[in-house]
Design an enzyme around this catalytic site. Structure first.
Site, PDB file in Angstrom:
ATOM      1  N   TRP A   1      -0.037   8.281  -2.168  1.00  0.00           N
ATOM      2  CA  TRP A   1      -1.319   8.776  -1.655  1.00  0.00           C
ATOM      3  C   TRP A   1      -2.010   7.714  -0.802  1.00  0.00           C
ATOM      4  O   TRP A   1      -2.593   8.009   0.242  1.00  0.00           O
ATOM      5  CB  TRP A   1      -2.201   9.184  -2.836  1.00  0.00           C
ATOM      6  CG  TRP A   1      -3.562   9.679  -2.477  1.00  0.00           C
ATOM      7  CD1 TRP A   1      -3.869  10.815  -1.779  1.00  0.00           C
ATOM      8  CD2 TRP A   1      -4.826   9.084  -2.817  1.00  0.00           C
ATOM      9  NE1 TRP A   1      -5.238  10.956  -1.662  1.00  0.00           N
ATOM     10  CE2 TRP A   1      -5.845   9.908  -2.289  1.00  0.00           C
ATOM     11  CE3 TRP A   1      -5.188   7.942  -3.529  1.00  0.00           C
ATOM     12  CZ2 TRP A   1      -7.200   9.621  -2.432  1.00  0.00           C
ATOM     13  CZ3 TRP A   1      -6.541   7.651  -3.689  1.00  0.00           C
ATOM     14  CH2 TRP A   1      -7.531   8.478  -3.149  1.00  0.00           C
ATOM     15  N   HIS A   2      -1.922   6.462  -1.210  1.00  0.00           N
ATOM     16  CA  HIS A   2      -2.544   5.372  -0.456  1.00  0.00           C
ATOM     17  C   HIS A   2      -1.776   5.059   0.837  1.00  0.00           C
ATOM     18  O   HIS A   2      -2.380   4.622   1.814  1.00  0.00           O
ATOM     19  CB  HIS A   2      -2.630   4.102  -1.302  1.00  0.00           C
ATOM     20  CG  HIS A   2      -3.731   4.127  -2.321  1.00  0.00           C
ATOM     21  ND1 HIS A   2      -3.575   4.685  -3.566  1.00  0.00           N
ATOM     22  CD2 HIS A   2      -5.004   3.666  -2.272  1.00  0.00           C
ATOM     23  CE1 HIS A   2      -4.711   4.570  -4.240  1.00  0.00           C
ATOM     24  NE2 HIS A   2      -5.583   3.960  -3.482  1.00  0.00           N
ATOM     25  N   GLY A   3      -0.463   5.264   0.836  1.00  0.00           N
ATOM     26  CA  GLY A   3       0.344   4.951   2.014  1.00  0.00           C
ATOM     27  C   GLY A   3       1.660   4.345   1.582  1.00  0.00           C
ATOM     28  O   GLY A   3       1.803   3.846   0.460  1.00  0.00           O
TER      29      GLY A   3
END
Length: 465
Positions: free
Chosen positions: A357-359
């Site tokens: 989700w963050h990358g």
């Protein structure tokens, strides 16, 4: 206007895009307050969607709203066309598009260098779109056998398109969260449930709680601006860092993590003030006499809870609270088979989803794998602590302190990866302190298989609870 922004940005040492984002983030407070005086349900939905889209445009530019439309329309189309599979479809479509944007914009590099783009807001929006689709999917299931959260949040009826858009973009709440449920948004807009005027008299005043959140935000920003010049991330790659001894390197890692957290505390405090003043942050009344309003729905962080956590297990309950709740309801709980207890697999899978989700930066992946190890190690210490008889209260207190020290050590060691992002810098930083924050949790987990204390006998009253 541009010259003014440049002078402000230069004065506090940030980029113009960041200043523009911060101004729009602060603007969500008056915008959210004005929602209270908009007449009618349709008017409120239109205002929520329109204000959110306008703030997005002012902060990130026109293309941001186009990016937001993609997961929103994919999610809604899934609910309309494939209700029995809309939850899983929206999950993978939403995350797929988010990952694509992360890779295209290299958002982690932009954030690391002090820039900003719309992917941060897209992250929040993606979670809202997915939860809405999953809850609509749950509306097909029989209530028996559902968890309490599923019963509370499931949607029997498809929200209208304007309700859906209002929920997704509500007054700019997608900028930094918190994430909330469609069911709560609809009840709030329609004055139902805890927002009903008949439940406990008139609606509670949000102003005291809003002022507290703003004072907290001001303190967090002041402390961050004071600390950040003294602890630049570039220091990890400078020769002077390598010349320091082990303890100085470890203390610098601690201060770097400690400093970085105040930036997030500031942003979440502003978003908390925005949600509180709108009324959406209201979550019920305390049991005290007289009852006092609670604003838990707006809360995304408990600062003292993070900095003074007695155990790593407590951290998901006090850091990015609403996202942690989302991960628990829509990932962790749903991976647990009926009749079985959750284990390390569910924990690791949940942390992996959080990392994605963050990358897809190595630093994010390493941080969340480290987090799973950190929590598992902390659980081992807690089991040992619980097995100590009450007569040895001093030993028990020592174990509590050891768990606190362990949490401080491993948290600040692990979050270096979250900040520097690259594989080389993360591994180099870890190696500079001899991988202590990786080795200690692994040793504890292994010892947990060897030293298995008997479970403490619980009282009958405790078991009933």
């Amino acid at each position: 206007m541009e010259l003014d922004l440049e002078s402000i940005a230069g004065a506090i040492g940030v980029s113009v895009p960041v200043i523009r984002f911060l101004l729009c983030l602060v603007a969500t407070i008056p915008v959210s307050f004005l929602w209270r005086i908009v007449p009618g349900r349709l008017g409120k939905h239109l205002y929520s969607a329109g204000a959110g889209a306008l703030l997005s445009y002012l902060s990130f530019g026109f293309s941001s709203n186009l990016h937001f439309l993609v997961p929103m329309l994919l999610g809604y189309a899934s609910m309309v066309l494939f209700r029995s599979r809309c939850g899983i479809l929206t999950f993978f479509l939403g995350f797929g598009y988010l990952i694509g944007c992360h890779m295209y914009y290299m958002s982690g590099d932009a954030w690391k260098e002090g820039g900003i783009d719309a992917t941060g807001a897209l992250m929040v929006l993606t979670l809202k779109v997915i939860s809405c689709a999953i809850n609509y999917n749950d509306g097909l299931l029989k209530e028996e056998g559902l968890r309490e959260a599923q019963k509370k949040n499931r949607l029997i009826k498809l929200p209208s398109l304007i309700e859906y858009f209002g929920y997704c973009l509500c007054c700019g709440s997608h900028f930094a969260g918190p994430v909330y449920e469609m069911k709560d948004y609809l009840d709030w807009t329609e004055g139902k449930g805890i927002w009903s005027h008949s439940e406990k008299g008139p609606s509670p005043s949000p102003f005291g709680a809003t002022v507290r959140a703003l004072l907290q935000a001001a303190f967090c920003m002041a402390l961050y601006l004071y600390l950040v010049p003294q602890h630049p991330l570039s220091r990890f790659t400078e020769p002077i860092y390598q010349e320091w001894g082990f303890w100085k390197r470890l203390s610098y890692q601690f201060m770097s993590g400690f400093t970085a957290r105040w930036k997030y505390y500031f942003i979440w405090s502003i978003s908390e003030a925005s949600i509180i003043i709108s009324g959406l942050g209201f979550s019920g009344w305390t049991e005290s006499s007289p009852p006092k309003p609670r604003w838990d729905r707006a809360k995304n962080v408990d600062i003292l809870g993070v900095e003074l956590a007695k155990s790593a297990v407590e951290l998901p309950l006090v850091w990015n609270i609403q996202v942690s709740t989302w991960l628990r309801h829509y990932v962790y709980d749903r991976l647990v088979q009926k009749g079985k207890k959750p284990g390390f697999f569910q924990l690791l899978a949940t942390q992996t989803v959080s990392a994605v989700w963050h990358g897809l930066y190595p630093g994010y992946i390493i941080f969340f794998v480290q987090s799973a190890l950190m929590i598992a190690g902390s659980r081992v210490i807690y089991r040992w602590q619980q097995a100590i008889p009450p007569t040895l209260s001093l030993v028990k207190k020592i174990m509590v302190f050891l768990n606190f020290g362990y949490t401080v050590l491993v948290l600040n060691y692990s979050c270096i990866g979250f900040m520097v992002l690259s594989l080389h810098e993360t591994i180099s930083s870890f190696a500079s302190v001899y991988f202590i924050g990786t080795i200690v949790p692994i040793v504890l987990i292994l010892l947990g298989f060897i030293i298995r204390p008997a479970k403490p006998v619980r009282s009958k009253a405790r078991k009933e609870q």
